[in-house]
Design an enzyme around this catalytic site. Sequence first.
Site, PDB file in Angstrom:
ATOM      1  N   GLY A 107       0.812  -1.216   0.000  1.00 23.25           N
ATOM      2  CA  GLY A 107       0.000   0.000   0.000  1.00 23.25           C
ATOM      3  C   GLY A 107       0.839   1.256   0.000  1.00 23.25           C
ATOM      4  O   GLY A 107       0.571   2.203  -0.723  1.00 23.25           O
ATOM      5  N   ARG A 124      13.598  -1.504  19.962  1.00 23.50           N
ATOM      6  CA  ARG A 124      13.841  -2.944  19.974  1.00 23.50           C
ATOM      7  C   ARG A 124      13.379  -3.555  18.652  1.00 23.50           C
ATOM      8  O   ARG A 124      12.241  -3.341  18.236  1.00 23.50           O
ATOM      9  CB  ARG A 124      13.085  -3.588  21.139  1.00 23.50           C
ATOM     10  N   THR A 146      11.952  -9.966   9.368  1.00 26.64           N
ATOM     11  CA  THR A 146      10.987  -9.058   8.743  1.00 26.64           C
ATOM     12  C   THR A 146      11.461  -7.613   8.823  1.00 26.64           C
ATOM     13  O   THR A 146      11.164  -6.815   7.934  1.00 26.64           O
ATOM     14  CB  THR A 146       9.609  -9.213   9.398  1.00 26.64           C
ATOM     15  N   GLU A 192       8.923   2.926   7.491  1.00 33.27           N
ATOM     16  CA  GLU A 192       9.116   4.118   6.669  1.00 33.27           C
ATOM     17  C   GLU A 192      10.503   4.726   6.743  1.00 33.27           C
ATOM     18  O   GLU A 192      10.955   5.360   5.792  1.00 33.27           O
ATOM     19  CB  GLU A 192       8.048   5.156   7.036  1.00 33.27           C
ATOM     20  N   GLY A 244       8.543   2.297  15.021  1.00 30.60           N
ATOM     21  CA  GLY A 244       8.148   1.904  13.671  1.00 30.60           C
ATOM     22  C   GLY A 244       9.345   1.824  12.745  1.00 30.60           C
ATOM     23  O   GLY A 244      10.274   2.630  12.839  1.00 30.60           O
TER      24      GLY A 244
END
Length: 694
Positions: free
Chosen positions: A232, A580, A586, A657, A654
């Site tokens: 997306g 962390r 991933t 990005e 996060g």
Amino acid sequence: MPPHTALGTATARAEGPDKLSGAARYAADHTPPGCAYALPVPATVPHGRVTAVDTAAALRLPGVLAVLTPYDAPRLGPSDDATLQVLQDTAVPHRGWYVALAIADTPEGARAAAEAVRVDYAAEPHDVLLREDHPDARTPEEAGGFPAHRERGDPDAALAAPVRIERTYTVPPLHNHPMEPHAATALWDAETGRLTVYDSSQGAGTVRTALASLFDLPADHVTVVSEHVGGGFGCKGTPRPHVVLAVMAARHTGRPVKLVLPRRHLAATVGHRAPTLQRIGLGARRDGTLTAYTHTVTTHTSRVGEFVEPAAVPGRVMYAVPDSRTTHRVVALDVPTPSWMRAPGETPGMYALESAMDELADELGMDPIELRIRNEPAVEPDSGRPFSSRHLVECLREGADRFGWAALRTPRRDGPLLCGVGVAAATYPVWVAASSARAHARPDGSYLVEIDATDLGTGARTVLTQVAADALGVPLASVTAAIGSSGLPAALLAGGSAGTASWGWAVHDACTALAAALARHRGPLPPEGLSASADTTEPAKRKPPYARHAFGAHFAEVRVDTVTGEVRVRRMLGVYAAGRILNPTTARSQFVGGMIMGLGMALTEHSTVDPVHGDFVECDLASYHVPVHADVPDIEAHWIDEDDPHLNPTGGKGIGEIGIVGVAAAIGNAVSHATGRRLRELPLTPDRVLAALG
């Protein structure tokens, strides 16, 4: 999967076998009995009004069920997003705006019907070109949810420093282009008044809320499923017209309807990164200490709704500078509405700022890494808040060591190839939002966690099972996660690099509560098992006393062909401080994916607005060039072990990005280092490189 529980362990994706075997079902993979197909008709004028729609030829085609137009389409209820008010009036705000909808028994029939529709227009004068001196440019109140204008001290006076640069950098329109196009399959049950929609979306709950309002339905009568989503990058973060049209067609025909947007429609329909014209001023003492920073961003929005790319915002947190002014200016044009694209604001804004920092380092005769370190702030410059953690200096230094920076600082030539290296910093804020989750312990020893999270291919489903297993103290193989449906506990959509931090908090709390319930329980579990729930609304909304951001450093080595003008990136390295790392497998994929997207931004990706016809010329993957395997160099991603207790129970920031932020600047800085010429307009295509080389 291996029987471990610890977060921070490399773990394969839980849904990997289903994706490899084709068992994973995306929105367009659902084909209910009696399914019909729909295809919208885009406007072919850049501004004006529909005066007539001739559907006769389309309706005569075999298998065509209906053609909806602004004159006869069902009326929609209210929406905060005007782009969803499709077929509600005859106005055409930009080229590509949908003016009809063809519905048929087959995809081929819907396509033929859409092509047979004839639309007459009253065209009006249009304006689609962004320029810095546009007479309608104005400063809005907000840019991407942030104050559009911030000023500290007297930056104009402080710019009169011993060393001063003022530069303009240009980023063109960019498009998200996820692998899976936008698609929806809608099933309307007239007897019960219930609606089920399979949608390619970053948030099923957000889509449900919009559809309930638009079609005047109770929210609990609408179920939206987004179990598997093929990417997306922001363009699926809000509902898009395709899902509204699919539901409209299903209600009109009484049959399930599937609608898949052609890729050529995406540029005008699902948002884009708006172009930015960025003027940056930097003032510094001879020792490299910054005295002033000014950053003015001019960008476009549509006449349908306002979205302002917040490109000047990241500079407010980066460097210690006493006097600064960051401001945004926006011009409403006859263009599609821009929207979110991976790291909105940070991606174009840090390209400009980090390019300017490199140019300042050249003026000072200083190593660009040392310039950044010298201006490391003790607190967040604009707010004065302490950082919860900030390890940018460590990222820069470790990256320099891993990359061999010191040995590569002299540009070199290899025949027709000019070789150089570049560096840039990266940042992205830490966001956490309210979410809820349920956890179940079953009599057979298995566990289930439920949350309306969305996995865009990031590995979120896998990480949430790791969070659950860790909180429960059970083997990972005993835990499964149910996600991607509005029928599950409400949660934040997948966006802003806030998903795992927000969802993981709710899952952690639900599983901690379940573990406590299990510890109190005596005897075998009842047939229905034991359950516990959690809702993080209260703790998540508390405003922290800290400035919370992830940071990183990007390094690039390039070779520039003086004959062809082609830029080839030989190596890229990213080093990050992002809390962390919950799953190295991933996480590395996310970092590398962002870096590849930044490579495309630097060298190949761009879009132009045709001034005559008003549309994006590069509207497919034949003309909008995303990187392919042959374009991608040796890429390494590493991270600093960062223990930040001021975030959430999992300690994660996060990572979706920050991987793209600063990449284009690092590559541009490397090209400048190799050639001795500075290009300030992206992408760095051969024609621009040859022109710069003279």
